[in-house]
Write an enzyme that holds these catalytic residues in place. Structure first.
Site, PDB file in Angstrom:
ATOM      1  N   TYR A 151       2.248  13.660  -2.369  1.00 39.60           N
ATOM      2  CA  TYR A 151       1.305  14.517  -3.092  1.00 39.60           C
ATOM      3  C   TYR A 151       1.252  15.930  -2.525  1.00 39.60           C
ATOM      4  O   TYR A 151       0.816  16.860  -3.197  1.00 39.60           O
ATOM      5  CB  TYR A 151      -0.109  13.909  -3.055  1.00 39.60           C
ATOM      6  CG  TYR A 151      -0.252  12.624  -3.854  1.00 39.60           C
ATOM      7  CD1 TYR A 151       0.840  12.056  -4.493  1.00 39.60           C
ATOM      8  CD2 TYR A 151      -1.468  11.987  -3.968  1.00 39.60           C
ATOM      9  CE1 TYR A 151       0.726  10.885  -5.213  1.00 39.60           C
ATOM     10  CE2 TYR A 151      -1.596  10.807  -4.698  1.00 39.60           C
ATOM     11  CZ  TYR A 151      -0.489  10.262  -5.308  1.00 39.60           C
ATOM     12  OH  TYR A 151      -0.614   9.100  -6.027  1.00 39.60           O
ATOM     13  N   LYS A 173       8.297   0.945   2.038  1.00 44.26           N
ATOM     14  CA  LYS A 173       9.500   0.656   1.259  1.00 44.26           C
ATOM     15  C   LYS A 173      10.673   0.974   2.196  1.00 44.26           C
ATOM     16  O   LYS A 173      11.509   1.843   1.935  1.00 44.26           O
ATOM     17  CB  LYS A 173       9.475   1.527  -0.010  1.00 44.26           C
ATOM     18  CG  LYS A 173      10.490   1.173  -1.062  1.00 44.26           C
ATOM     19  CD  LYS A 173      10.173  -0.105  -1.818  1.00 44.26           C
ATOM     20  CE  LYS A 173      11.323  -0.420  -2.783  1.00 44.26           C
ATOM     21  NZ  LYS A 173      11.328  -1.784  -3.296  1.00 44.26           N
ATOM     22  N   ASP A 232       6.413  -3.282  -3.501  1.00 44.28           N
ATOM     23  CA  ASP A 232       6.548  -4.018  -4.764  1.00 44.28           C
ATOM     24  C   ASP A 232       6.018  -5.437  -4.616  1.00 44.28           C
ATOM     25  O   ASP A 232       5.306  -5.957  -5.481  1.00 44.28           O
ATOM     26  CB  ASP A 232       8.002  -3.998  -5.265  1.00 44.28           C
ATOM     27  CG  ASP A 232       9.020  -4.180  -4.153  1.00 44.28           C
ATOM     28  OD1 ASP A 232       8.652  -4.108  -2.969  1.00 44.28           O
ATOM     29  OD2 ASP A 232      10.204  -4.407  -4.468  1.00 44.28           O
ATOM     30  N   ASP A 265      -2.813   4.920  -3.331  1.00 42.09           N
ATOM     31  CA  ASP A 265      -3.480   5.321  -4.568  1.00 42.09           C
ATOM     32  C   ASP A 265      -3.380   4.182  -5.585  1.00 42.09           C
ATOM     33  O   ASP A 265      -4.364   3.770  -6.205  1.00 42.09           O
ATOM     34  CB  ASP A 265      -2.782   6.594  -5.099  1.00 42.09           C
ATOM     35  CG  ASP A 265      -3.566   7.244  -6.219  1.00 42.09           C
ATOM     36  OD1 ASP A 265      -4.650   6.750  -6.568  1.00 42.09           O
ATOM     37  OD2 ASP A 265      -3.077   8.263  -6.760  1.00 42.09           O
ATOM     38  N   ASP A 321      -6.433   0.996  -6.421  1.00 36.03           N
ATOM     39  CA  ASP A 321      -7.005   0.770  -7.755  1.00 36.03           C
ATOM     40  C   ASP A 321      -6.753  -0.658  -8.232  1.00 36.03           C
ATOM     41  O   ASP A 321      -7.603  -1.274  -8.871  1.00 36.03           O
ATOM     42  CB  ASP A 321      -6.433   1.764  -8.771  1.00 36.03           C
ATOM     43  CG  ASP A 321      -7.310   3.006  -8.879  1.00 36.03           C
ATOM     44  OD1 ASP A 321      -8.055   3.290  -7.924  1.00 36.03           O
ATOM     45  OD2 ASP A 321      -7.255   3.692  -9.918  1.00 36.03           O
TER      46      ASP A 321
END
Ligand code: NAD
Length: 369
Positions: free
Chosen positions: A147, A197, A229, A253, A257
């Site tokens: 970001y 990852k 994943d 992020d 959620d």
């Protein structure tokens, strides 16, 4: 002996903010009395309330108050229908919240998700996957990664355009968020699942190496690594395996959620954004995961629990009074156990459930503390 005198900035903001803040302050005062604390709590405008009072979503006096405080208890800001002519960068979501995050270098976002077994009906998972109630914590790095990394741009190239975002982490950034995760796990079930990852990303390799190294300083905490994943899948298949889930910014992020959906209602979910620790004090901003809920504002319908639990996190992380935080969490649990429900968690099929308003829920929790 730990300190007992603290100053708190209470910024209620817009929409349901003032209603749920009122209840959270009631509960904080109850905890103050029970645990012999001395809290100076000063309220100040932010968001549209700040624009109305001083022409700025984060008035200078409010910012100054925050600088002088040990922590910020934040409501929520933003009213989508107000004055569309005000430019994006002056609107509350950016001009208040993002500015506060930046100003205080709030690099660690903590989102605990708890589903009491009594609220099983509000969770989208089948009861057998809920294991008698969920309790996990997502720790997300908030100021690095994809970001914010440079270069970040879109450019014209022959035949089209090309966009670049850069995922970048230094070992120091990974270290400080890892310490937050391990320290917090020590207060919980002592397990950290670190998400990366590492099979594809250079950042993932560094992340895994640094987290492993930091983990050696916390021998009482079990560390496991999981690819992002797989983590996305495991959160809905077997969420009970998680205690603390440690993520970089983008993965956090998304996973926070996903995890939040398991908690049943936005009205139940608190959050903490922590800055640096000096001595035994950690500056932080504490707020509900939800927004200003304009659809129910001013009607005594909002669930104050997210704001109340945010006050609990403030006691735990900034004031280092875990005893008071636990008392607030136990009080919420007791009141839920007694069947009190605001509209968002009410299920008419529950025989013992009684629908209550914002104020009655806050009163009951304060009394239980
Ligand atoms: P929202 O979270 O305000 O509301 C989404 C839904 O959840 C609504 O139906 C609402 O009634 C419900 N809800 C939220 N909190 C609740 C509570 N405590 N009790 C009961 N129900 C609750 O999201 P939105 O409608 O997309 O956004 C409204 C405004 O809030 C926007 O201006 C948005 O930018 C802002 N917002 C601010 C923050 C923040 O200040 N941190 C976060 C998210 C959204």
């Amino acid at each position: 002996m730990s300190a007992t005198t603290f100053t708190i900035a209470a910024l209620a903001g817009d929409g349901i903010g003032p209603e749920v803040m009122r209840e959270a302050l009631k509960v904080l005062r109850a905890a103050e009395a029970r645990f012999g604390l001395h809290l100076t709590i000063t309220e100040a405008p932010v968001g549209w309330a700040g624009i109305d009072a001083a022409g700025d979503a984060l008035p200078a006096t409010t910012l100054e108050l925050c600088r002088k405080s040990d922590a910020i208890l934040f409501g929520s800001v933003g009213l989508p229908d107000r004055d569309p002519t005000i430019p994006k960068e002056k609107r509350p979501e950016r001009a208040a919240l993002l500015r506060l995050r930046k100003e205080f270098s709030l690099f660690a976002n903590l989102r605990p998700v708890r589903l009491p077994k009594e609220l099983s009906h509000a969770c989208p998972l089948r009861p057998e996957r809920q294991g008698g109630g969920l309790d996990l914590l997502v720790v997300r790095e908030l100021t690095g990664g994809l970001y914010f990394g440079q270069p970040k741009k879109t450019e014209d190239i022959p035949g089209g355009q090309r966009s670049v975002d850069t995922m970048v982490y230094t070992s120091a950034e990974v270290e400080r968020i890892a310490h937050v995760a391990f320290r917090t796990a020590r207060l919980r079930r002592k397990k950290v699942t670190s998400i990366d990852k590492a099979n594809v990303l250079e950042n993932g390799i560094l992340w895994r190496e640094v987290v492993t190294r930091v983990g050696r300083e916390y021998p009482e905490v079990t560390l496991e690594h999981m690819f992002v994943d797989n983590a996305a899948m495991q959160l809905v298949l077997k969420p009970t395996q998680f205690d603390v889930v440690l993520c970089e910014n983008l993965f956090g992020d998304i996973l926070s959620d996903e995890a939040a959906a398991l908690g049943g209602s936005l009205g139940m979910l608190p959050s903490a954004s922590l800055g640096n620790t000096t001595g035994d004090r950690t500056f932080g901003l504490y707020e509900p995961a939800g927004g200003t809920a304009p659809d129910i504002a001013g009607k005594d319908l909002a669930n104050p629990i997210a704001q109340i639990l945010s006050a609990g996190l403030l006691l735990r992380h900034s004031l280092r009074h875990d005893d008071a935080a636990l008392a607030i969490e136990a009080a919420v649990q007791r009141v839920i156990g007694q069947g009190l429900r605001t509209g968002d968690i009410f299920n008419p099929a529950e025989p013992a459930a009684r629908r209550v308003g914002t104020r009655e829920m806050g009163d009951a929790i304060a009394a239980a503390v």
